[in-house]
Design a protein around this motif. Structure first.
Motif, mmCIF file in Angstrom:
data_model
loop_
_atom_site.group_PDB
_atom_site.id
_atom_site.type_symbol
_atom_site.label_atom_id
_atom_site.label_comp_id
_atom_site.label_asym_id
_atom_site.label_seq_id
_atom_site.Cartn_x
_atom_site.Cartn_y
_atom_site.Cartn_z
ATOM 1 N N GLU A 104 4.263 4.157 3.437
ATOM 2 C CA GLU A 104 2.845 3.929 3.706
ATOM 3 C C GLU A 104 2.402 4.870 4.808
ATOM 4 N N GLU A 105 1.287 5.540 4.579
ATOM 5 C CA GLU A 105 0.817 6.533 5.541
ATOM 6 C C GLU A 105 0.180 5.857 6.751
ATOM 7 N N GLY A 106 0.395 6.478 7.928
ATOM 8 C CA GLY A 106 -0.211 5.955 9.143
ATOM 9 C C GLY A 106 0.052 6.886 10.313
ATOM 10 N N GLY A 107 -0.863 6.914 11.254
ATOM 11 C CA GLY A 107 -0.697 7.803 12.407
ATOM 12 C C GLY A 107 -1.177 9.213 12.125
ATOM 13 N N LYS A 159 5.874 3.209 9.010
ATOM 14 C CA LYS A 159 5.026 4.196 8.344
ATOM 15 C C LYS A 159 5.831 5.459 8.021
ATOM 16 N N ARG A 177 0.805 -1.215 0.000
ATOM 17 C CA ARG A 177 0.000 0.000 0.000
ATOM 18 C C ARG A 177 0.842 1.272 0.000
ATOM 19 N N GLY A 192 4.003 9.732 10.528
ATOM 20 C CA GLY A 192 3.621 8.798 9.486
ATOM 21 C C GLY A 192 2.904 9.441 8.327
ATOM 22 N N ARG A 193 2.758 10.757 8.346
ATOM 23 C CA ARG A 193 2.134 11.458 7.221
ATOM 24 C C ARG A 193 3.132 11.540 6.079
ATOM 25 N N PRO A 252 4.353 5.606 13.398
ATOM 26 C CA PRO A 252 4.296 4.192 13.773
ATOM 27 C C PRO A 252 5.362 3.409 13.016
#
Length: 445
Positions: A121-124, A134, A100, A160-161, A131
């Motif tokens: 991968e983006e997250g948080g 990420k 992803r 994570g952006r 994270p």
């Protein structure tokens, strides 16, 4: 006898009138053919078009022409197209990030047939630590000729952006430059920030050096020059402040030795007033170094001494918003398409001396302009049909030294929306916007 002479005179008048009429018709026909690109010497014709791109989704993308390959980068893939004789924009290769992950960064320059991109991968959340696994944390080197993956390296990220469009990568000659983000989730610097700027071998990924950053400074964007490496740095206290505040950190610009990473100099972006975090400063050129900030262009000498700046007020564009000029820099000159409003959008092509900041010459164009490029001793401009239309119809060329018009031609075929203009082996290659042909090539006829 008199009747015969009168009839002869009448015939001559009729013949003369017919000749004049035919000449007028021929002149009008020639003008129409020339205007629509159907007369040799006056036309630009399409030679090939690569496959159409997928529709744009508002996320940043990039294009490059390196050797005989044109490359398009989007969030979901990086694709190479052949532009050598006989390849006609054929798709050569495509890299798709794993799982992803998305393409979230790229080097402004591709060199030695190597393109640097970053994926993750983006997250948080935006104000939360990244994270595990990420964020825009993986740097990838691609061989532009065949899309082969040469190496990968990890970079430190704050959150994570993904933050597409950030200039934390660049390449030049044999050097890959990677800026790490050693801040916490709230933007405060950490004890490791002095190791934030690192150089690697462009083709192998082996570490070369870690830059000697000034105290309490971290890189915001980076660029590789022929003799030095440059960075815009965020320097000062840990707390962020609003642009225009009289206190707090400010943006600086620094130069480093490209062989060792040693600091050569570090000076304010603007010697007259602090430029705060959040300002739209960008590195426009490295040889010489030129920064931009909302219509202002700030040149520097190789020793870091600021030169006289160049400033544009920003005329009103079609949307009513400030229309700051497109620019191209070649040697010690900057060329700008300066917009103004006169019964519609119009443009002037202006040349500036980057050592003095003074205007060298200026040409008012008959029609609006959509793009320009500076190459060698010529400036090439794409012109639009009228002040009320964005359809590209004209290709104009000017002498870089004095602004004299050297060529004026019409495109016979439709031109995609104004993207980046490249020149390659006598062809003009235009990068289309989302939904258009990815690249389209034209040549003089």
């Amino acid at each position: 006898m008199e009747r015969q002479e009168g009839g002869l005179a009448m015939s001559r008048k009729t013949l003369a009138g017919t000749v004049v009429t035919l000449a007028v018709i021929a002149s009008i026909t020639a003008w129409i053919l020339s205007y629509n690109g159907y007369l040799p010497g006056d036309a630009v014709v399409r030679t090939w078009a690569a496959a159409k791109d997928r529709p744009a989704d508002g996320r940043p993308s990039g294009t490059w022409v390196v050797g005989d390959v044109a490359v398009r980068s989007r969030f979901d893939a990086v694709t190479g197209f052949g532009i050598a004789d006989g390849q006609n924009g054929k798709k050569l290769w495509e890299y798709v990030p794993p799982g992803r992950a998305q393409i979230c960064g790229s080097a402004r320059h591709a060199d030695a047939s190597v393109l640097l991109v970053a994926y993750g991968e983006e997250g948080g959340g935006a104000s939360e630590p990244a994270p595990q696994g990420k964020g825009c944390a993986t740097v990838l080197a691609l061989d532009v000729k065949d899309g082969r993956q040469l190496w990968t390296a990890q970079r430190t990220v704050t959150t994570g952006r993904l933050g597409q469009g950030a200039r934390f990568l660049d390449a030049g000659r044999d050097l890959a430059l990677v800026a790490h983000d050693h801040r916490d989730a709230l933007g405060a610097r950490t004890k490791d920030e002095h190791t934030s700027l690192r150089a690697l071998d462009l083709r192998t990924g082996k570490p070369r050096w870690t830059a000697a950053l000034p105290d309490r400074c971290g890189p915001q964007q980076v660029s590789v020059g022929k003799e030095q490496v440059f960075a815009v740095l965020e320097c000062g206290g840990a707390d962020r402040v609003s642009p225009g505040s009289s206190d707090g950190p400010e943006l600086m610009t620094a130069a480093f030795n490209r062989e060792t990473g040693a600091l050569n100099w570090n000076v304010p972006v603007d010697a007259r007033r602090p430029v705060r975090l959040g300002s739209t400063v960008a590195i426009e050129s490295t040889d010489p170094l030129v920064l931009s900030d909302t219509g202002r262009y700030i040149p520097f000498g190789q020793d870091g001494r600021p030169r006289p700046g160049i400033e544009f007020s920003g005329g009103r564009g079609r949307t009513g918003e400030p229309d700051y000029p497109q620019t191209a820099i070649a040697g010690e000159r900057m060329y700008a398409l300066e917009g103004f409003w006169e019964k519609g959008q119009r443009h002037r092509l202006v040349a500036f001396d980057l050592t003095t900041g003074e205007e060298v010459w200026k040409v008012t164009l008959d029609d609006p302009a959509a793009a320009l490029t500076a190459r060698g001793d010529r400036i090439t401009v794409l012109g639009e049909w009228s002040t009320q239309s964005s359809k590209i119809t004209d290709l104009l060329e000017y002498d870089a030294d004095n602004g004299e018009e050297l060529d004026d031609r019409r495109f016979r075929d439709a031109v995609p929306g104004a993207g980046t203009l490249y020149e390659h082996d006598g062809q003009f290659i235009i990068a289309g916007t989302g939904g258009d042909h990815t690249f389209t090539a034209y040549e003089r006829w």
